[in-house]
Write a protein that holds these residues in place. Sequence first.
Motif, PDB file in Angstrom:
ATOM      1  N   ALA A 208      41.579 -35.940  -7.350  1.00 22.76           N
ATOM      2  CA  ALA A 208      40.223 -35.996  -7.891  1.00 22.76           C
ATOM      3  C   ALA A 208      39.182 -35.861  -6.789  1.00 22.76           C
ATOM      4  CB  ALA A 208      40.025 -37.318  -8.640  1.00 22.76           C
ATOM      5  N   ALA A 209      39.399 -36.544  -5.672  1.00 22.98           N
ATOM      6  CA  ALA A 209      38.434 -36.479  -4.566  1.00 22.98           C
ATOM      7  C   ALA A 209      38.363 -35.070  -3.993  1.00 22.98           C
ATOM      8  CB  ALA A 209      38.825 -37.478  -3.480  1.00 22.98           C
ATOM      9  N   GLY A 210      39.531 -34.443  -3.785  1.00 22.98           N
ATOM     10  CA  GLY A 210      39.540 -33.079  -3.278  1.00 22.98           C
ATOM     11  C   GLY A 210      38.864 -32.112  -4.227  1.00 22.98           C
ATOM     12  N   SER A 211      39.061 -32.323  -5.524  1.00 22.98           N
ATOM     13  CA  SER A 211      38.455 -31.440  -6.519  1.00 22.98           C
ATOM     14  C   SER A 211      36.935 -31.530  -6.480  1.00 22.98           C
ATOM     15  CB  SER A 211      38.976 -31.781  -7.919  1.00 22.98           C
ATOM     16  OG  SER A 211      40.384 -31.625  -7.979  1.00 22.98           O
ATOM     17  N   VAL A 212      36.419 -32.733  -6.319  1.00 25.56           N
ATOM     18  CA  VAL A 212      34.964 -32.910  -6.229  1.00 25.56           C
ATOM     19  C   VAL A 212      34.424 -32.208  -4.985  1.00 25.56           C
ATOM     20  CG1 VAL A 212      33.114 -34.595  -5.893  1.00 25.56           C
ATOM     21  CG2 VAL A 212      34.938 -35.060  -7.532  1.00 25.56           C
ATOM     22  N   LEU A 213      35.131 -32.379  -3.861  1.00 21.99           N
ATOM     23  CA  LEU A 213      34.695 -31.746  -2.615  1.00 21.99           C
ATOM     24  C   LEU A 213      34.637 -30.232  -2.752  1.00 21.99           C
ATOM     25  CD1 LEU A 213      34.111 -31.695   0.471  1.00 21.99           C
ATOM     26  CD2 LEU A 213      36.585 -31.693   0.829  1.00 21.99           C
ATOM     27  N   PHE A 214      35.693 -29.647  -3.290  1.00 20.46           N
ATOM     28  CA  PHE A 214      35.755 -28.189  -3.364  1.00 20.46           C
ATOM     29  C   PHE A 214      34.814 -27.620  -4.417  1.00 20.46           C
ATOM     30  CE2 PHE A 214      40.057 -28.758  -1.351  1.00 20.46           C
ATOM     31  CZ  PHE A 214      39.735 -28.094  -0.183  1.00 20.46           C
ATOM     32  N   VAL A 215      34.596 -28.341  -5.506  1.00 23.01           N
ATOM     33  CA  VAL A 215      33.687 -27.804  -6.521  1.00 23.01           C
ATOM     34  C   VAL A 215      32.254 -27.788  -5.997  1.00 23.01           C
ATOM     35  CG1 VAL A 215      33.010 -29.919  -7.757  1.00 23.01           C
ATOM     36  CG2 VAL A 215      33.278 -27.778  -9.011  1.00 23.01           C
ATOM     37  N   LEU A 216      31.915 -28.738  -5.136  1.00 19.28           N
ATOM     38  CA  LEU A 216      30.582 -28.743  -4.543  1.00 19.28           C
ATOM     39  C   LEU A 216      30.391 -27.569  -3.579  1.00 19.28           C
ATOM     40  CD1 LEU A 216      30.134 -32.567  -3.809  1.00 19.28           C
ATOM     41  CD2 LEU A 216      29.074 -31.228  -5.639  1.00 19.28           C
TER      42      LEU A 216
ATOM     43  N   LEU B  56      39.223 -21.397  -4.120  1.00 16.77           N
ATOM     44  CA  LEU B  56      37.893 -20.787  -3.996  1.00 16.77           C
ATOM     45  C   LEU B  56      36.960 -21.680  -3.181  1.00 16.77           C
ATOM     46  CD1 LEU B  56      37.429 -19.396  -7.622  1.00 16.77           C
ATOM     47  CD2 LEU B  56      38.178 -18.179  -5.566  1.00 16.77           C
ATOM     48  N   GLY B  57      37.102 -22.989  -3.350  1.00 20.08           N
ATOM     49  CA  GLY B  57      36.293 -23.901  -2.546  1.00 20.08           C
ATOM     50  C   GLY B  57      36.590 -23.767  -1.067  1.00 20.08           C
ATOM     51  N   LEU B  58      37.873 -23.611  -0.738  1.00 20.94           N
ATOM     52  CA  LEU B  58      38.249 -23.418   0.664  1.00 20.94           C
ATOM     53  C   LEU B  58      37.699 -22.091   1.185  1.00 20.94           C
ATOM     54  CD1 LEU B  58      39.844 -24.497   3.091  1.00 20.94           C
ATOM     55  CD2 LEU B  58      41.842 -23.242   2.222  1.00 20.94           C
TER      56      LEU B  58
ATOM     57  N   LEU C 276      48.536 -29.540 -19.621  1.00 22.03           N
ATOM     58  CA  LEU C 276      48.832 -30.017 -18.260  1.00 22.03           C
ATOM     59  C   LEU C 276      49.028 -28.859 -17.264  1.00 22.03           C
ATOM     60  CD1 LEU C 276      51.177 -33.001 -19.142  1.00 22.03           C
ATOM     61  CD2 LEU C 276      48.867 -33.130 -18.191  1.00 22.03           C
ATOM     62  N   PRO C 277      49.804 -27.806 -17.600  1.00 22.95           N
ATOM     63  CA  PRO C 277      49.893 -26.673 -16.655  1.00 22.95           C
ATOM     64  C   PRO C 277      48.555 -25.992 -16.429  1.00 22.95           C
ATOM     65  CG  PRO C 277      51.682 -26.588 -18.250  1.00 22.95           C
ATOM     66  CD  PRO C 277      50.733 -27.642 -18.727  1.00 22.95           C
ATOM     67  N   LEU C 278      47.739 -25.883 -17.487  1.00 26.82           N
ATOM     68  CA  LEU C 278      46.438 -25.235 -17.325  1.00 26.82           C
ATOM     69  C   LEU C 278      45.532 -26.047 -16.410  1.00 26.82           C
ATOM     70  CD1 LEU C 278      45.713 -23.900 -20.936  1.00 26.82           C
ATOM     71  CD2 LEU C 278      46.793 -22.733 -19.001  1.00 26.82           C
ATOM     72  N   VAL C 279      45.601 -27.371 -16.524  1.00 32.14           N
ATOM     73  CA  VAL C 279      44.804 -28.225 -15.637  1.00 32.14           C
ATOM     74  C   VAL C 279      45.219 -28.007 -14.185  1.00 32.14           C
ATOM     75  CG1 VAL C 279      44.374 -30.617 -14.942  1.00 32.14           C
ATOM     76  CG2 VAL C 279      44.279 -29.986 -17.355  1.00 32.14           C
ATOM     77  N   THR C 280      46.520 -27.902 -13.936  1.00 38.22           N
ATOM     78  CA  THR C 280      46.980 -27.730 -12.544  1.00 38.22           C
ATOM     79  C   THR C 280      46.489 -26.410 -11.956  1.00 38.22           C
ATOM     80  OG1 THR C 280      49.081 -26.692 -13.183  1.00 38.22           O
ATOM     81  CG2 THR C 280      49.040 -29.088 -13.028  1.00 38.22           C
ATOM     82  N   VAL C 281      46.550 -25.320 -12.738  1.00 40.97           N
ATOM     83  CA  VAL C 281      46.145 -24.029 -12.169  1.00 40.97           C
ATOM     84  C   VAL C 281      44.627 -23.931 -12.036  1.00 40.97           C
ATOM     85  CG1 VAL C 281      48.215 -22.823 -12.907  1.00 40.97           C
ATOM     86  CG2 VAL C 281      46.235 -22.872 -14.418  1.00 40.97           C
ATOM     87  N   VAL C 282      43.886 -24.550 -12.952  1.00 39.72           N
ATOM     88  CA  VAL C 282      42.430 -24.537 -12.825  1.00 39.72           C
ATOM     89  C   VAL C 282      42.013 -25.281 -11.561  1.00 39.72           C
ATOM     90  CG1 VAL C 282      40.275 -25.387 -13.821  1.00 39.72           C
ATOM     91  CG2 VAL C 282      41.936 -24.238 -15.282  1.00 39.72           C
ATOM     92  N   LEU C 283      42.609 -26.462 -11.342  1.00 39.62           N
ATOM     93  CA  LEU C 283      42.285 -27.218 -10.140  1.00 39.62           C
ATOM     94  C   LEU C 283      42.736 -26.480  -8.881  1.00 39.62           C
ATOM     95  CD1 LEU C 283      43.180 -30.878 -11.240  1.00 39.62           C
ATOM     96  CD2 LEU C 283      40.915 -29.838 -11.009  1.00 39.62           C
ATOM     97  N   SER C 284      43.883 -25.834  -8.944  1.00 39.71           N
ATOM     98  CA  SER C 284      44.380 -25.086  -7.776  1.00 39.71           C
ATOM     99  C   SER C 284      43.446 -23.936  -7.440  1.00 39.71           C
ATOM    100  CB  SER C 284      45.791 -24.555  -8.054  1.00 39.71           C
ATOM    101  OG  SER C 284      46.669 -25.603  -8.362  1.00 39.71           O
TER     102      SER C 284
END
Length: 782
Positions: A20-28, A256-258, A243-251
Amino acid sequence: MGELGSVILRWRWIWLAAIAAGSVLFVLALGDLSMEEDETTWFPEGDPALVAYDRFESRFESEEFIVVAYEWQEPFSPEAIDDLRALTERLEREVPYVSEALSLATVDDIVGTEEALEIRPLIRDDEEPDLARIRERIAINPFIGGNLISEDEKVVAVVLQIERPNESIYDLVSTEISRAVRGVLDEVTATTGVRFFEGGSALTEREVEQLLGQDIRLFFPVALVLTGALLFLFFRHLPSVLLPLVTVVLSLEWTLGLKSLLKSPITPVSTTLFALITVIGVASSVHLISQYWIERARNLGRTETLLETYRRAGRPCFLTAATTAVGFGSLAVSGIPAIRQLGLFAAFGIMTAFAMAMVIVPLGLDWTSHRRARLPRNLGLERILAGIGRFNIAHTWGVVIATAAVIVGMSFGILMIESEGSMVHYFRKGSSVRESIGFLDERMSGASTTEVMLSGSRDAFKEPGVLEAMDELAHIAEEHPGVAAVYSLADTVKLINRALHADQKAYFRIPESRSAVAQSIVLYEFSGGGSLRDYVGGDYASARVSIRTRQMENEARGALLEDVRGYADRAFPDLTVEITGMDQLVNTVNTRIVTTQVRSFGLAVLVITAMMILVFGWRAGLLSIVPNVLPIVFVLGLMGYAGFGLNIATAIIASIAIGIVVDDTIHFFSHFRDELAVSGDRRQAMMVALTKVGKALCFATAILAGGFAVFLFARLGILASYGILSGTAVIAALAGDLLIGPALLAKVPAFRRLERDREEARSDDDEPDGGRSKAEEGQAGR
């Protein structure tokens, strides 16, 4: 992977909090992600080819141009000339960064008079056009015919010379120029019905960016919806879809954030990340879900179900993700930044998808699935797979011979692969860019250039010998069919010399002395002529020979560049010679595309083969090569036979395909080994493994093939080709892993130690001591 599963279960909330923390960082960070398509897409900073091109652009600022051509209805009529003049003036006035707009209505003519040299408009706006005189002047001026008017006089053009203010705002400038040109032309078309054909890097770059944006908006949602639909068809269970869709969306968000944090823009190649991570990243989830429901059917406890899922599926999933990442990562050896960055970021995204699937999918299933076990839908696959298994046993040598025949037959197609000679083929047939470039090639002088940049001492280009050599270079270049026109300082000097001699044809040549050349130049500049600066530096220490070309195949372009380089090196021993321009850049890119194909594929094969040997042992590792050679050779052979050119997208097919197609092999070999450890019978192990894991292989292949099919709707033609070839590769890989792989494993003792251990266990069970194992005997002895 059982130990890793235990760690995930013990610290589950920490893992989820980290995601969750990484996702917030990358989405910003996503707000700073940009799209880009220019020279830096193809060349790294400091690349000699790019440095030479940049040096050329800085020395001759009018090098960049835009051509706007159209068919005029009444050639040379006063109305047609007035319309051309109005369009020329409007484009010069309303399009930013235009230093000069040239057309028949505004171009100057060099005329000799009794007193001196006179620079006057070819067509004056204050008098009736003298058609005979105009045609005569066009015929004797190489800068006009083919450049501003076609040979049949039915097409005219406006040439806009561009001066960019700052390289740091390159993309912004291209956008402003493109919008302004498009706005003017659309308005004129709306009122007159005239159709325009445009060419130039600024317009092409903007068109590519627009197509990229459209493809991105298409790829991700379509791939996501298609993947979700297939998951629901296979599992009929909402959490097993979400659940698989959540994993690929976050990935994808992390990837893209990186990219954004590392200032890596979206390029034509990296648009594939959206669909690639979606369809490839979900493969780990499919196998984890399938294994979870198999373990649930055994009525184990919740924790035991999860641990057994990790133990049975975790390792194969890690290996498949790792080999796919290796396939992509091998592209890091490419000399083309766009390809290299795609490989590295795709590898990151796929490993991220695996890591997230290991945490999110099993835990999510455990929290949401408290009903009875729901095995994946059969869809008749078990009966089909069992039939395939029996076929493999009954016709092993037939399968082997058929596989060998396909490999040999398709190998000949590999020899027919050619790299795409023109980047116009990157666009679909019927696209505005492709039609415009085709029109300019056919009717005018094309829209591409080879530039010969010459450098020497001050006033070096006032020497008659140097100018004559430049003129001869033009003649050599013009012998090539792809060359439409050649322009240089020598042409202007010859025009001046002829004008000073009453336009006598015999004087259309270089003056015999240096003083005569210098005097001609002084008279021209004193009379108001300014076009010299387009082809020579202010101190006459540098000059260019501009070779205008049509779109060419690699062989023709290579021959032109070789001839130009060979003559220039011989004719200008005291000058520095540099060959640059778009033709040279394209030639360099095409050469590196071929190098990328060979190097990256070779590296991927070596690393993946080593991994397979390390995991399965040398016998099984080498045996696993066969089902993976089949799809690679098949898809490369298809490229040759079907005429798919080698370009920046298809160059990565082999390296990516070897990483993807080996996934099915890993899963089947892993399950075969487990079943062989239980039964000790190769044929039985093959049949059981095929029916158990075969369904998951078919599901994953269907998702991959469906995901790659999304590329068929891409606006860029190279991405559509990529989708066809990648989809073919995964389907061929499934065929190999259902036929030749199982057939060989049933026939060849690839896991001898397992068979030997199982045989020894059977012998122990048959002994009259009650069947105690060796371990038990040892314990009793102690």
